[in-house]
Write an enzyme that holds these catalytic residues in place. Structure first.
Site, PDB file in Angstrom:
ATOM      1  N   ASP A 164      42.535   3.705  -8.450  1.00 33.80           N
ATOM      2  CA  ASP A 164      43.000   2.388  -8.868  1.00 33.80           C
ATOM      3  C   ASP A 164      42.879   1.458  -7.657  1.00 33.80           C
ATOM      4  O   ASP A 164      43.751   1.431  -6.785  1.00 33.80           O
ATOM      5  CB  ASP A 164      44.438   2.462  -9.376  1.00 33.80           C
ATOM      6  CG  ASP A 164      44.940   1.104  -9.861  1.00 33.80           C
ATOM      7  OD1 ASP A 164      44.213   0.102  -9.676  1.00 33.80           O
ATOM      8  OD2 ASP A 164      46.049   1.050 -10.416  1.00 33.80           O
ATOM      9  N   TYR A 170      51.806   2.020  -8.796  1.00 35.95           N
ATOM     10  CA  TYR A 170      51.874   1.150  -9.972  1.00 35.95           C
ATOM     11  C   TYR A 170      50.466   0.965 -10.502  1.00 35.95           C
ATOM     12  O   TYR A 170      49.538   0.667  -9.744  1.00 35.95           O
ATOM     13  CB  TYR A 170      52.479  -0.208  -9.578  1.00 35.95           C
ATOM     14  CG  TYR A 170      52.566  -1.197 -10.723  1.00 35.95           C
ATOM     15  CD1 TYR A 170      53.458  -0.994 -11.780  1.00 35.95           C
ATOM     16  CD2 TYR A 170      51.763  -2.339 -10.751  1.00 35.95           C
ATOM     17  CE1 TYR A 170      53.543  -1.905 -12.832  1.00 35.95           C
ATOM     18  CE2 TYR A 170      51.847  -3.256 -11.793  1.00 35.95           C
ATOM     19  CZ  TYR A 170      52.740  -3.029 -12.832  1.00 35.95           C
ATOM     20  OH  TYR A 170      52.824  -3.934 -13.865  1.00 35.95           O
ATOM     21  N   LYS A 179      42.613  -8.304  -9.525  1.00 35.67           N
ATOM     22  CA  LYS A 179      43.022  -9.199  -8.439  1.00 35.67           C
ATOM     23  C   LYS A 179      41.821  -9.904  -7.778  1.00 35.67           C
ATOM     24  O   LYS A 179      41.352 -10.896  -8.315  1.00 35.67           O
ATOM     25  CB  LYS A 179      43.920  -8.451  -7.455  1.00 35.67           C
ATOM     26  CG  LYS A 179      45.185  -7.941  -8.192  1.00 35.67           C
ATOM     27  CD  LYS A 179      46.350  -7.500  -7.355  1.00 35.67           C
ATOM     28  CE  LYS A 179      47.573  -7.321  -8.245  1.00 35.67           C
ATOM     29  NZ  LYS A 179      48.098  -5.994  -8.384  1.00 35.67           N
TER      30      LYS A 179
HETATM   31  C1  LIG Z   1      48.492  -5.333  -9.812  1.00 35.82           C
HETATM   32  C2  LIG Z   1      48.101  -3.928 -10.066  1.00 35.82           C
HETATM   33  C3  LIG Z   1      47.771  -3.459 -11.348  1.00 35.82           C
HETATM   34  C4  LIG Z   1      47.963  -4.294 -12.588  1.00 35.82           C
HETATM   35  O1  LIG Z   1      47.158  -5.415 -12.608  1.00 35.82           O
HETATM   36  P1  LIG Z   1      47.585  -6.647 -13.553  1.00 35.82           P
HETATM   37  O2  LIG Z   1      46.431  -7.591 -13.416  1.00 35.82           O
HETATM   38  O3  LIG Z   1      48.873  -7.156 -13.012  1.00 35.82           O
HETATM   39  O4  LIG Z   1      47.726  -6.110 -14.925  1.00 35.82           O
HETATM   40  C5  LIG Z   1      47.273  -2.187 -11.474  1.00 35.82           C
HETATM   41  N1  LIG Z   1      47.121  -1.386 -10.399  1.00 35.82           N
HETATM   42  C6  LIG Z   1      47.450  -1.788  -9.163  1.00 35.82           C
HETATM   43  C7  LIG Z   1      47.216  -0.873  -8.013  1.00 35.82           C
HETATM   44  C8  LIG Z   1      47.977  -3.064  -8.950  1.00 35.82           C
HETATM   45  O5  LIG Z   1      48.349  -3.439  -7.732  1.00 35.82           O
END
Ligand SMILES: *Cc1c(COP(=O)(O)O)cnc(C)c1O
Length: 423
Positions: A238, A143, A266
């Protein structure tokens, strides 16, 4: 008058789609209603009813220090009193940028944004702008936020909804998104052989956290690095979850692989909305205003969010990650043993302060094997744990998050609760 969660949920459904501002919070896949939260402190979270839970969600990752850490709270209060937003540069932006660059070895420059979604969306735009190519490889079950290009076989709340391509994303927008199974280098190689001149980037969670926790197989990340070098594509890690969690230097330090671009989120906001994308000067100088790839944000580099990020990283810098990893593994292994003892099929994946119990006997190495997990067993587990004051992710395809605030007593209480679960 204090209302209970159920009453608030009914009201919320009238004015907010599904009653929530992010789909996974609705608890649909675990056949439950959401708890409305009033406060949180350390390892615990307290609902509007006044019930306190040991929290293994931790806002889905940001709260590695636990909720309402005094230093982070104080930083927020001070910054807020000095003005919530300037729309002009401030020293805190520079301070957080330097902290992040010092922590992660692959980067010279970083741009702050407001969410992980913005970070990944822009990293892809930059990779496309830099390479003058359009295609991107992503992995099934990973994701990367909700930008159009990534909404093909995504994990997390998206996996929950099982939408095969979401309405509203034109087919043309995802036609350049190529999919491969996680941990499958041969398929990535085949995609490069098919499109040797057209692939701008590979984007990957260097340890997947959104199909449940799935570590990279031996040689997988190295192989991606080699293929990107061979075909002139950029490797995007990511690290929105793994940054500052797998180690202070993220997955790239832990696995000793240098990505071209990194996305963060995060933890770097310490609970406030912050994302970032970063990389070598060679790439980052293509971003406006020094380059032509456009990206902007009214609230980007927000002084309150920068202050909480700085406070969080300054504590994490000296935190004992190894000890937390050991405690997490010991706890998760004991939990695995308890569930095994009940005769249900279970598999444990764990790394650093994260773990996932999959209700399957199949080793979980990608999205297909993650999906062999039995959702009914997870639902039963979730409901009975919640009834005993243990707050778990409202979806089996998520990683449980342990914080530095979790105590041995928290673990013991969670294990006691697990012993009482019946399937
Ligand atoms: C949570 C998440 C996102 C998206 O971040 P948001 O702040 O919710 O837009 C993107 N990549 C990874 C790996 C994530 O866990």
């Amino acid at each position: 008058m204090a209302a209970d969660s159920s009453t608030l949920y009914a009201r919320a459904k009238e004015v907010i789609p599904g009653g929530v501002n992010s789909p996974i919070r609705a608890c649909l896949s675990v056949e439950s209603e959401p708890l409305f939260m009033a406060s949180a402190k350390g390892s615990t979270i307290t609902s509007v009813e006044g019930d306190t839970y040991i929290d293994f969600v931790q806002s889905w990752g940001p709260m590695l220090l636990g909720h309402a850490h005094p230093a982070v709270t104080e930083a927020a209060q001070k910054a807020c009193a000095a003005g919530a937003s300037f729309g002009a540069p401030c020293p805190a932006e520079l301070e957080l940028a330097e902290l992040v660059i010092d922590a992660l070895p692959s980067m010279d420059m970083v741009r702050m944004v407001n969410s992980g979604t913005e970070a990944t969306m822009t990293a892809l735009r930059l990779a496309r702008g830099y390479t003058k190519r359009d295609k991107v490889i992503k992995f099934e079950g990973c994701y990367h936020g909700h930008a159009d290009a990534f909404l093909a076989a995504a994990g997390s709340g998206y996996a929950d909804l099982c939408i095969p391509g979401t309405p509203g994303v034109p087919a043309d927008t995802v036609k350049d998104t190529l999919l491969a199974p996680y941990n499958n280098l041969d398929r990535v190689k085949a995609l490069f052989e098919l499109h040797p001149e057209d692939i701008a980037a590979i984007i990957v969670e260097p340890t997947a956290g959104n199909m449940g926790l799935v570590p990279p197989a031996e040689g997988f990340l190295e192989g991606l690095r080699t293929l990107c070098d061979q075909y002139g594509a950029l490797l995007i890690f990511d690290e929105v979850i793994t940054g500052f969690r797998l180690s202070y230097g993220g997955a790239q330090s832990r696995f000793n692989i240098t990505p071209d671009l990194t996305t963060l989120g995060k933890i770097i906001g310490g609970g406030f909305p912050v994302g970032a994308y970063a990389g070598k000067r060679e790439y980052m100088q293509h971003i406006a205003p020094c380059g032509t790839v456009f990206q902007a944000g009214t609230l980007s580099g927000n002084p309150v969010a920068m202050a909480t990020g700085i406070a969080t990283l300054n504590i994490l810098k000296n935190a004992d990650y190894a000890a937390l990893e050991q405690r997490t593994a010991a706890f998760a292994t004991e939990l695995l043993g308890i569930l095994k003892g009940k005769g249900v099929p279970v598999t444990l994946n764990t790394m650093a302060s994260m773990f996932t119990i999959f209700f399957t006997e199949t080793p979980v190495t990608d999205f297909a094997t993650a999906k062999t997990a039995n959702p009914k067993l997870y639902t039963a587990f979730y409901k009975q744990m919640r009834a005993q004051g243990i707050y778990l992710a409202s979806l089996g395809f998520e990683a449980a998050m342990v914080s530095f605030a979790h105590t041995d007593e928290d673990f013991a209480r969670a294990l006691d609760a697990a012993r009482k679960v019946q399937f």
